[in-house]
Design an enzyme around this catalytic site. Structure first.
Site, PDB file in Angstrom:
ATOM      1  N   GLU A  36       1.378  11.520  -4.300  1.00 55.11           N
ATOM      2  CA  GLU A  36       2.126  11.753  -3.057  1.00 55.11           C
ATOM      3  C   GLU A  36       1.636  13.057  -2.444  1.00 55.11           C
ATOM      4  OE1 GLU A  36       6.370  11.637  -3.484  1.00 55.11           O
ATOM      5  OE2 GLU A  36       6.297   9.849  -4.738  1.00 55.11           O
ATOM      6  N   GLU A  58       8.364  10.257 -10.952  1.00 58.47           N
ATOM      7  CA  GLU A  58       8.708  11.671 -11.161  1.00 58.47           C
ATOM      8  C   GLU A  58       9.755  11.812 -12.253  1.00 58.47           C
ATOM      9  OE1 GLU A  58       9.828  13.625  -7.513  1.00 58.47           O
ATOM     10  OE2 GLU A  58       7.737  13.935  -6.957  1.00 58.47           O
TER      11      GLU A  58
HETATM   12  C1  GLA Z   1       9.349  12.808  -4.244  1.00 62.78           C
HETATM   13  C2  GLA Z   1       9.591  11.338  -4.535  1.00 62.78           C
HETATM   14  C3  GLA Z   1       9.453  10.486  -3.309  1.00 62.78           C
HETATM   15  C4  GLA Z   1      10.165  11.117  -2.132  1.00 62.78           C
HETATM   16  C5  GLA Z   1       9.616  12.501  -1.894  1.00 62.78           C
HETATM   17  C6  GLA Z   1      10.259  13.224  -0.731  1.00 62.78           C
HETATM   18  O1  GLA Z   1       8.041  13.103  -4.279  1.00 62.78           O
HETATM   19  O2  GLA Z   1       8.737  10.860  -5.542  1.00 62.78           O
HETATM   20  O3  GLA Z   1       9.979   9.224  -3.586  1.00 62.78           O
HETATM   21  O4  GLA Z   1      11.519  11.178  -2.415  1.00 62.78           O
HETATM   22  O5  GLA Z   1       9.863  13.290  -3.025  1.00 62.78           O
HETATM   23  O6  GLA Z   1      10.155  12.497   0.422  1.00 62.78           O
END
Ligand code: GLA
Length: 582
Positions: free
Chosen positions: A232, A158
């Site tokens: 995710e 991210e």
């Molecule tokens: C983001 C991050 C993950 C985690 C989620 C929340 O998507 O990429 O590593 O921190 O948020 O759980």
């Protein structure tokens, strides 16, 4: 093992159309004796792949070392995944977010004043180059192009939510390629960050928990061709100390999943099985206020923290079955749990008196930060002498994260970063009276610019406006409690203390350590650090993996930082992650 390729409208595996049905399973959050069980259950839910981050801070706790044994034996985890017929998506970071201490970046990076993490700052990038130079050759045999299970590798995590240093992302992708990573690379970002976080020639993927139609459309607009992938799919969430236990109805998450799969997209559940932030490994967030993540990483996922199926397991399997074949396996049964009430902890060792046994102190004019002391996790005990008798206003510039203040060994108050505390008033009994500040690192921030999160006392300490000098800073990482000398106690000692007792068992099994009546601290069983507890909740029981226990005698140690109403603990057969509403 088959090779993954990207085509205009999806993935190909050995030339055949392929949909990645994956789930996140962080080997470092699960006892290694449970890895195979959790992987098998992933297969049983209909998954063909698992994904995992790689936590740099556990693998390289000291610069130049690489650790891969026991609970972090990644090659073994990959072998087990392959043996279960699962592919693997590797997410080596180096930054991994994940509610993990510092987002996985080792604290020794912060020993360099002014270092800019997650950028082309050479002080950071050289360390990344060294680490990947040691890690990647070890993982090379696990790439699908060499016959291993790893079908794709993620670049950073991210990044669009953090920065716009395109050269940094290019450098990481180049580094992976130079070390022979020849499987597809991908980035993942939240929908609004796709442009900033993406890299030409690298597959962009998206993270979200809801609004599937709109978010997949944003990904398609950003990347007109190529597989649609949700790296995710947030099917649950994490908890913070002082908050509620966050849950999400299975039906709601399953409906979103159905939309994702109907769109032909690939998916990875975040999390398939969350596990536990054992020891001191939880992260924290700091959006104006510092908030530490709790010990449990249950995440309201398809498997509980103990690996038992939740309603999401059945609901997701049903949705997956509408779009892909799922194995004809019965729903997994919950594991056996122990219930033992009132385990006495009759011995104790007061922390302030025992501190000298736990490590040497460093004398200096100013308090040293944890990073200056070369310490990653735990506590620092800072000691100095108060100049005079009488009323004192103590000011501390930068407590990270929580200081318990003692005068002549007696509790005088607490300064909490979370509460924006900066000063404390008390009375000094005499000139030269001993002042101690026991400072806890409650977990380094894992998201946003706050990852530059140094710990300990970060600035000056003033007494009635004058800077206090001549400090001893004593690191207490609590990695080894063997030097402690326990004595029998009838009444709990004043101030922080370790408490010890023996639990006799006929057989080992999973259980939950219930700390009702205790205030705040940490717990160990047979030397395994279960993590932190705190009466403010939401969780009031700590998960104890069965393999930590044994038939016969088991040693329980609890470090209580404040006070307890009882000198015993319970082992319960159900979790208590706290209330789900205010
Ligand atoms: C983001 C991050 C993950 C985690 C989620 C929340 O998507 O990429 O590593 O921190 O948020 O759980």
């Amino acid at each position: 093992m088959p090779e993954l390729q990207t085509a205009a409208d999806g993935f190909l595996l050995d030339g055949e159309p392929f949909r990645i049905l994956s789930g996140a399973l962080h080997y470092f959050r699960v006892h290694p004796d449970h890895w195979q069980d959790r992987l098998r259950k992933a297969r049983g839910m209909g998954l063909n792949t698992v994904d995992t981050y790689i936590p740099w801070n556990l693998h390289e706790p000291v610069r130049g070392s690489l650790r891969m044994a026991g609970g972090i034996d990644l090659p073994r985890f990959l072998d087990l995944a392959a043996a279960e017929g699962l592919h693997v998506l590797l997410r080596p970071g180096p930054y991994i977010c994940g509610e993990w201490e510092g987002g996985g970046l080792p604290s020794w990076l912060l020993a360099e004043p002014g270092v800019r993490l997650r950028s082309t700052d050479p002080r950071y990038l050289d360390a990344v180059d060294d680490y990947f130079g040691r890690l990647l050759p070890l993982l090379d045999p696990y790439l699908s192009t060499r016959g291993g299970p790893v079908i794709a590798v993620q670049v950073e995590n991210e990044y669009g939510a953090y920065g716009d240093d395109r050269d940094y992302l290019e450098h990481l992708a180049g580094l992976l390629r130079r070390h022979g990573v020849d499987v597809p690379l991908f980035t993942c970002d939240q929908p609004g960050d796709l442009a900033r976080g993406g890299l030409p020639g690298v597959l962009a993927t998206v993270n979200f928990g809801s609004g599937a139609d709109g978010n997949l459309a944003l990904l398609r607009a950003h990347q007109p061709q190529g597989p649609l992938m949700v790296t995710e799919f947030w099917n649950g969430w994490f908890d913070r100390w002082g908050g509620i236990h966050t849950t999400r109805p299975a039906a709601d998450a399953a409906a979103q999943l159905d939309t994702v799969l109907a769109a032909g997209a690939s998916v990875s559940f975040y999390m398939f099985h969350g596990g536990t932030n054992f020891g001191f490994t939880n992260g924290a967030n700091d959006k104006h206020t510092y908030r530490a993540t709790v010990t449990s990483y249950d995440y309201d996922a398809p498997l509980t923290e103990a690996g038992d199926p939740t309603p999401k397991y059945a609901a997701f399997r049903e949705v997956i079955a509408r779009h892909a074949p799922v194995p004809d396996m019965p729903l997994p049964a919950p594991s056996k749990k122990l219930n033992v009430l009132d385990v006495r902890l009759p011995q104790s060792a007061p922390l302030l008196a025992a501190a000298g046994l736990l490590g040497p102190g460093v004398s200096a004019e100013r308090p040293r930060t944890m990073e200056e002391l070369g310490q990653d996790f735990g506590f620092v005990l800072y000691s100095a002498a108060l100049p005079a008798a009488g009323p004192v206003t103590l000011e501390v510039d930068g407590v990270a994260d929580r200081a318990q203040v003692f005068v002549e060994g007696q509790p005088a108050g607490v300064l909490e970063r979370e509460s924006h505390h900066r000063a404390l008033a008390f009375t000094s009994p005499a000139p030269g009276a001993r002042l101690d500040l026991l400072v806890e690192n409650q977990g380094r921030v894992n998201y946003g610019q706050g990852i530059h999160d140094r710990k300990g006392i970060l600035g000056d300490v003033r007494v009635n406006g004058r800077r206090l000098q001549e400090w001893t800073s004593r690191p207490l990482d609590l990695a080894d409690l063997a030097p402690l000398a326990f004595g029998r106690t009838d009444a709990p000692p004043v101030g922080p203390a370790f408490h010890r007792g023996v639990l006799a068992l006929e057989e080992a099994a999973d259980t939950y350590l219930d700390l009702t009546g205790w205030t705040k601290g940490n717990a160990w069983i047979n030397g395994f650090h279960l993590g932190r507890y705190w009466s403010r909740g939401p969780q009031s029981r700590l998960y104890v993996p069965g393999p930590v226990l044994r038939a016969g005698d088991n040693e329980i140690v609890v470090l209580e930082l404040h006070a307890t109403t009882r000198m015993s603990v319970d082992l319960r057969d159900t979790p208590d992650l706290g209330p789900t509403e205010e």
